[in-house]
Design an enzyme around this catalytic site. Structure first.
Site, PDB file in Angstrom:
ATOM      1  CG  HIS A  43      -1.763   1.339   1.381  1.00 14.53           C
ATOM      2  ND1 HIS A  43      -2.892   1.413   1.082  1.00 14.53           N
ATOM      3  CD2 HIS A  43      -1.449   2.572   2.004  1.00 14.53           C
ATOM      4  CE1 HIS A  43      -3.311   2.711   1.159  1.00 14.53           C
ATOM      5  NE2 HIS A  43      -2.356   3.342   1.801  1.00 14.53           N
ATOM      6  CD  GLU A  44       2.006   3.540   3.764  1.00 12.01           C
ATOM      7  OE1 GLU A  44       2.117   4.545   3.496  1.00 12.01           O
ATOM      8  OE2 GLU A  44       0.858   3.261   4.497  1.00 12.01           O
TER       9      GLU A  44
ATOM     10  CG  HIS B   9       0.428   6.432  -0.441  1.00 16.98           C
ATOM     11  ND1 HIS B   9      -0.753   6.937  -1.158  1.00 16.98           N
ATOM     12  CD2 HIS B   9       0.209   5.980   0.768  1.00 16.98           C
ATOM     13  CE1 HIS B   9      -1.606   6.770  -0.275  1.00 16.98           C
ATOM     14  NE2 HIS B   9      -1.168   5.864   0.736  1.00 16.98           N
TER      15      HIS B   9
ATOM     16  CG  HIS C 286      -5.661   6.817   1.005  1.00 16.43           C
ATOM     17  ND1 HIS C 286      -5.600   7.628   2.023  1.00 16.43           N
ATOM     18  CD2 HIS C 286      -4.595   5.695   1.015  1.00 16.43           C
ATOM     19  CE1 HIS C 286      -4.500   7.179   2.692  1.00 16.43           C
ATOM     20  NE2 HIS C 286      -4.123   6.261   2.350  1.00 16.43           N
TER      21      HIS C 286
END
Lengths: 182, 95
Positions: free
Chosen positions: A118-119, A122, A128
């Site tokens: 997930h990170e 980014h 998101h």
């Protein structure tokens, strides 16, 4: 379209990363492996490549830190905020709260692979998503032993970096056919 | 829960602290101005901003966008999560 793009992306496709500070309670080799898997989540669907370096300058620096760690956004101990990462325009670095009970292939604790994937989304420019099943949804959903990237995530990363053009065949390329000289 | 903007000066201290916690949460993730997180900023929040922020969070989280800080909403706000803002606009950049 439900995914969200922050607005910046890397101009190169061969990216490097370095784990500058490892978690205090996990084996380093296992962490290397989990984070490589987390990057592979994104390279499976694009032509991006990720190479780990041990020293020198890299594109994405990864650190496991507790509390205040120099960026003005302190971690809050177990639970709450698990990690945060910067978008490409701000450097792409990813920080993980070392106060969390990070786990590997286990229902106990917080799954390192899933949070890292997930990170790194980014770090690559994804914001998101409001699709609940998407990896880029902001909330941790618990360990998923059959984790797969959601179509929403795939569309998002391919909007930034295009489709994968080179297929991994899991072995050496066959010899090129010989061409008779004219 | 009341949807009214928190005042922090009422008799119900626990309720004020409850609201203050979620007000900080909404500011941290981009639903309210970051100045809310800084008490010395003198930021005063009106009820419509508070309700709108709650409704925007609810909408993003797939909840009914009522603007009420109900139990379901606070439950989602209590989940472990990524520290990156959901919404950009109230000062997007990190230092």
């Amino acid at each position: 379209k439900r995914y969200a793009l922050q607005g910046s992306r890397w101009r190169v496709k061969n990216l490097t990363y370095k784990i500058s500070k490892y978690p205090s309670k996990l084996n380093r080799a296992e962490v290397d492996n989990e984070l490589a898997k987390a990057f592979a989540v994104w390279s499976d669907y694009t032509d991006l490549t990720f190479t780990q370096k041990r020293s020198g300058q890299v594109h994405i620096e990864i650190r496991f830190e507790k509390g205040e760690h120099g960026d003005g956004d302190p971690f809050d101990g177990p639970g709450g905020t698990l990690a945060h990462a910067y978008f490409p325009v701000y450097g792409g670095d990813a920080h993980f709260d070392d106060a969390e009970m990070w786990s590997i292939n286990s229902r106990r604790g917080t799954n390192l692979f899933q949070v890292a994937a997930h990170e790194f989304g980014h770090s690559l420019g994804l914001s998101h998503s409001d699709v609940r099943s998407a990896l880029m949804a902001p909330f941790y959903r618990g360990y998923d032993p059959a984790f797969q990237l959601d179509q929403d995530d795939i569309q998002g990363i391919q909007a930034l970096y295009g489709h994968k053009t080179q297929t991994d065949i899991g072995g050496p390329l066959p010899a090129a056919p010989s061409v008779p000289r004219a | 829960r009341s949807s009214a903007a928190p005042t922090f000066g009422g008799a119900d201290k626990a309720m004020a602290e409850h609201d203050a916690y979620f007000q900080m949460y909404l500011a941290q993730y981009g639903y309210l101005s970051p100045s809310v997180r800084n008490p010395s900023s003198g930021h005063i929040m009106d009820e419509s901003s508070w309700r709108r922020a709650i409704a925007e969070f609810q909408s993003f989280a797939g909840l009914n966008a009522t603007g009420e800080l109900d139990e379901e909403t606070t439950k989602v706000m209590s989940l472990p999560r990524c520290g990156v803002r959901d919404k950009v606009g109230f000062g997007e950049s990190r230092a």
